[in-house]
Design a protein around this motif. Structure first.
Motif, PDB file in Angstrom:
ATOM      1  N   THR A 176       0.832  -1.211   0.000  1.00 46.99           N
ATOM      2  CA  THR A 176       0.000   0.000   0.000  1.00 46.99           C
ATOM      3  C   THR A 176       0.863   1.256   0.000  1.00 46.99           C
ATOM      4  O   THR A 176       0.580   2.223  -0.718  1.00 46.99           O
ATOM      5  N   GLU A 215       1.999   7.102  -6.642  1.00 45.36           N
ATOM      6  CA  GLU A 215       0.963   8.100  -6.951  1.00 45.36           C
ATOM      7  C   GLU A 215       1.463   9.511  -6.709  1.00 45.36           C
ATOM      8  O   GLU A 215       1.070  10.451  -7.415  1.00 45.36           O
ATOM      9  N   LYS A 260       1.101   4.292  -2.865  1.00 46.08           N
ATOM     10  CA  LYS A 260       0.893   5.708  -2.556  1.00 46.08           C
ATOM     11  C   LYS A 260       2.105   6.555  -2.952  1.00 46.08           C
ATOM     12  O   LYS A 260       1.958   7.682  -3.431  1.00 46.08           O
TER      13      LYS A 260
END
Length: 413
Positions: free
Chosen positions: A192, A199, A196
């Motif tokens: 995760t 991104e 992120k």
């Protein structure tokens, strides 16, 4: 007796000198081994443009020299993927390497269908080569390794037992589990976090699949504060930031156990805890320093023990990832530098505006300030070699000179 007493210090001195000599010899041998020069072959190729063979040979030779240097260090991310201008790479070896390549010679060269191929043999000192390659590290590049210890249920069964208290005796369902533990190097938290970071525009290396590091090494490093073993990873993956840590768990509550007043726990509760260090490399000394550290925990509830641990990891991710992203952002903002950019060949206001816009649109540029006629001060958080490389790709700009804090270009109308 007097003579014997006078000889004893001499014997001691001879022993001391002998021991000192052996120690000195050992030190020299170790230093020599560390500074041992490796002679390696490297291959490079370049396109022949407008039948300019000499330029193609120069570019191919520069790429071959750099390939040999990368081989000596064992770098995983090829520099050509981030810096395409081979002349910049060769200049950086000269500026940053400080004797990295002691000598090199061309072994073979040939022209083949619009390409020029060169093979060189370059003699390289690995320790200096590591410093040269590490200077290519991107400030927005981070390597991540967050292994997690988690429970795995091998067998689960339920049975009925009689439970008594002062008032009555009743039947109760008792759950028994056969549980083992395993290390998950890729897990909910690390996956995760990597998603992120990508991104947000970071270049991310997941160390887990490479097998170069394990959970035990990370645990030892965090407990001792000695991160020497991690230093090579900075250069190996051209990363400026290295996030290492460990996730552990405890079973706070087991399903079926009495929690008071004859009531049984309807689920398992697992607490997961993260301990981490955020490391970066000092530009002058090359040492790894801690720029961020912390601990965090979260709980997960589920009927199944594995599911409870997974839920805890999900809750931990939600809780800790925003704080980690903030630490990454503050670290990169803190290393922003000012680079002087000068552009020759401009004689009109619209030309000046075009170049300023081109500079401002380059990746990672945060500000462009005009300081004089065709001169600019550029705020840039990365190694200036990347800015020079980015600007030289523009068909209107030609790179003339480059240094760590200044770039000179010529403008093509």
């Amino acid at each position: 007796m007097q003579r014997k007493r006078s000889l004893l210090p001499l014997i001691g001195m001879q022993s001391s000198f002998s021991a000192f000599g052996m120690l000195s010899l050992l030190t020299v041998c170790l230093s020599s081994a560390y500074a041992e020069v490796k002679c390696l072959n490297g291959q490079g190729s370049a396109a022949i443009v407008n039948d300019d063979i000499s330029s193609a040979k120069m570019e191919a030779t520069a790429r071959a020299r750099w390939a040999a240097l990368e081989e000596a260090v064992g770098v995983e991310v090829r520099s050509q993927s981030v810096v395409e201008n081979s002349a910049l790479l060769d200049d950086m070896v000269t500026m940053q390497g400080k004797g990295t390549i002691s000598s090199s010679k061309v072994l073979s060269e040939k022209r083949d269908q619009g390409m020029y191929h060169v093979t060189v043999n370059a003699c390289i000192e690995p320790s200096k080569a590591a410093e040269a390659v590490a200077s290519l590290a991107l400030n927005n590049s981070v390597a991540v390794f967050l292994p997690a210890r988690r429970p795995r249920v091998l067998q689960e069964s339920e049975s009925t037992a009689r439970v008594s208290n002062s008032r009555k005796t009743a039947k109760a369902s008792v759950t028994s589990q056969s549980v083992t533990e395993e290390q998950e190097e890729s897990n909910i938290l690390s996956d995760t976090l990597i998603e992120k970071l990508v991104e947000q525009g970071y270049t991310v290396t997941d160390i887990a699949p490479t097998g170069v590091l394990d959970a035990e090494e990370v645990d030892k490093a965090i407990k001792s504060g000695n991160f020497t073993a991690m230093r090579s990873l900075i250069g190996k993956y051209l990363s400026n930031l290295l996030l290492i840590g460990k996730v552990d768990y405890t079973v706070s509550q087991k399903k079926g156990e009495e929690i008071g007043y004859g009531i049984e726990a309807p689920f398992n509760r697992v607490t997961v805890r993260l301990t981490y260090r955020l490391l970066t490399r000092e530009r002058d000394s090359g040492k790894l320093v801690i720029v961020g550290a912390g601990t965090s925990e979260a709980k997960g509830n589920a009927a199944n023990l594995e599911d409870a641990a997974a839920k805890g990891m999900e809750n931990l991710s939600t809780k800790v990832i925003p704080a980690l992203l903030d630490k990454f952002a503050r670290q990169i903002k803190g290393v922003s530098r000012k680079i002087a950019v000068k552009v020759d060949g401009l004689d009109a206001v619209e030309g000046t505006f075009d170049v300023k816009q081109v500079i401002g649109n380059a990746a990672w540029v945060s500000d462009v300030e005009a300081t004089g006629l065709n001169e600019y001060r550029v705020s840039y958080p990365e190694n200036s070699i990347y800015l020079a490389n980015s600007l030289s790709r523009n068909p209107k700009l030609k790179l003339v000179e480059f240094s760590p804090y200044s770039i000179r270009l010529s403008y093509r109308k």
